[in-house]
Design an enzyme around this catalytic site. Structure first.
Site, PDB file in Angstrom:
ATOM      1  CG  HIS A  95      -7.206 -47.653   4.452  1.00 16.69           C
ATOM      2  ND1 HIS A  95      -7.327 -47.763   3.086  1.00 16.69           N
ATOM      3  CD2 HIS A  95      -5.884 -47.767   4.731  1.00 16.69           C
ATOM      4  CE1 HIS A  95      -6.123 -47.923   2.556  1.00 16.69           C
ATOM      5  NE2 HIS A  95      -5.234 -47.932   3.524  1.00 16.69           N
ATOM      6  CG  ASP A 123      -0.125 -54.867   4.136  1.00 14.99           C
ATOM      7  OD1 ASP A 123       0.340 -55.133   3.030  1.00 14.99           O
ATOM      8  OD2 ASP A 123      -1.082 -54.072   4.292  1.00 14.99           O
ATOM      9  CD  GLN A 172       2.865 -52.333   7.136  1.00 18.45           C
ATOM     10  OE1 GLN A 172       3.568 -51.757   6.321  1.00 18.45           O
ATOM     11  NE2 GLN A 172       1.566 -52.089   7.240  1.00 18.45           N
ATOM     12  CG  LEU A 229      -8.047 -43.359   3.415  1.00 13.17           C
ATOM     13  CD1 LEU A 229      -8.689 -42.590   4.560  1.00 13.17           C
ATOM     14  CD2 LEU A 229      -6.865 -44.168   3.914  1.00 13.17           C
ATOM     15  CG  HIS A 230      -9.137 -49.858   0.475  1.00  7.93           C
ATOM     16  ND1 HIS A 230      -9.129 -50.693   1.566  1.00  7.93           N
ATOM     17  CD2 HIS A 230      -7.866 -49.860   0.005  1.00  7.93           C
ATOM     18  CE1 HIS A 230      -7.934 -51.202   1.734  1.00  7.93           C
ATOM     19  NE2 HIS A 230      -7.129 -50.702   0.811  1.00  7.93           N
TER      20      HIS A 230
END
Ligand code: PAF
Length: 272
Positions: free
Chosen positions: A33, A143, A146, A29-30
């Site tokens: 997120h 994304d 997505q 996680l970064h």
């Protein structure tokens, strides 16, 4: 924060839960997120994250095997940011899973060089949606493809789920945050900032949007040693190449290799 290490554990607790907001992740996680969690916290629901590296969406087994695993750190980050629950299922989640076939537009943009990727993404998300039964789900717009495919999947299947797209988080340099950035050398990190610069230049020149402008930017990136997989101006829903910005917003999306690392980014141009 309650950690569920299996679907069975989660199912036992689930009946006592009210509506949930869901943030699916593959861990590592970064701040991107964290922004999903922060956005989810703005709604009244309890927030559940998942951490699962989904084998089904990798078309390169080395990429899957080398995917960074930082589970202890991830749990600490989620806890610190007020996540209420995290589901960390084991591999049994994909046993007898219903395979979902993504629509044909999944073969455009990233689907061109990652065949089957979005089938894998929708297959695992469909399973998570069945298990968790979320009221709201959160996806990053970095994304973008997505995000659109999940949005359409929810609509087409009449799932009673609201989807929220969250803006891309960037370094001060403009580089979009990604777990893959950790794999770049310092020099490559500087070169990687050229991706967003190119997108911003196109946005500034949106009144002259045409294939020449896109090709000029592609050539510029190539001259810097960046291997461009695609740079496209397209319809944000169908991903068909498009330059008409007077009627509808346009998505300009890029995927490119800086060294060996494939990075993606995009910018939305609002209609004139
Ligand atoms: O964006 C990701 O990290 C993954 O594709 C997702 C949505 C968690 C599904 O595995």
């Amino acid at each position: 924060m309650i950690v569920f290490n299996s679907i069975e554990e989660f199912n036992k607790a689930k009946e006592n839960f009210d509506s949930l907001s869901f943030v699916p992740t593959m861990g590592n996680l970064h701040r991107g997120h964290i922004s999903l969690i922060d956005n989810a916290k703005e709604y009244k629901n309890k927030v559940i994250a998942s951490i699962y590296i989904n084998k089904l969406q990798f078309n390169d087994s080395n990429d899957y095997l080398n995917y960074p695993k930082t589970i202890e750190d991830d749990i600490n980050i989620l806890e610190k940011h007020g996540c209420d629950y995290v589901l960390i299922p084991d591999e049994s989640i994909i046993e007898n899973i219903l395979n979902i076939k993504a629509p044909s537009k999944s073969n455009k943009l990233c689907g061109q060089s990652r065949p089957g990727h979005f089938n894998g993404v929708l297959t695992i998300l469909n399973k998570f949606f069945q298990i968790i039964d979320p009221e709201i789900v959160f996806f990053g717009k970095k994304d973008y493809q997505q995000f659109v495919l999940v949005r359409d999947f929810i609509l087409d299947n009449n799932l009673n789920i609201k989807i929220v797209g969250v803006d891309t988080v960037r370094e001060d340099s403009g580089l979009a945050l990604s777990s893959r950035n950790n794999l770049l050398s310092n020099q490559e990190k500087i070169i990687a900032t050229e991706l967003y610069k190119a997108l911003k230049d196109i946005a500034i020149n949106k009144t002259n949007l045409n294939s020449n402008l896109i090709n000029l930017k592609k050539d510029h990136l190539k001259s810097l040693g960046i291997n461009v997989d695609y740079l496209i101006s397209c319809d944000p829903d169908s991903f068909e190449e498009c330059y008409k910005i007077n009627k509808k917003d346009i998505l300009v999306a890029i995927a490119a290799y800086v060294g060996k690392i494939r990075l993606i980014d995009n910018i939305k141009l609002t209609k004139l």
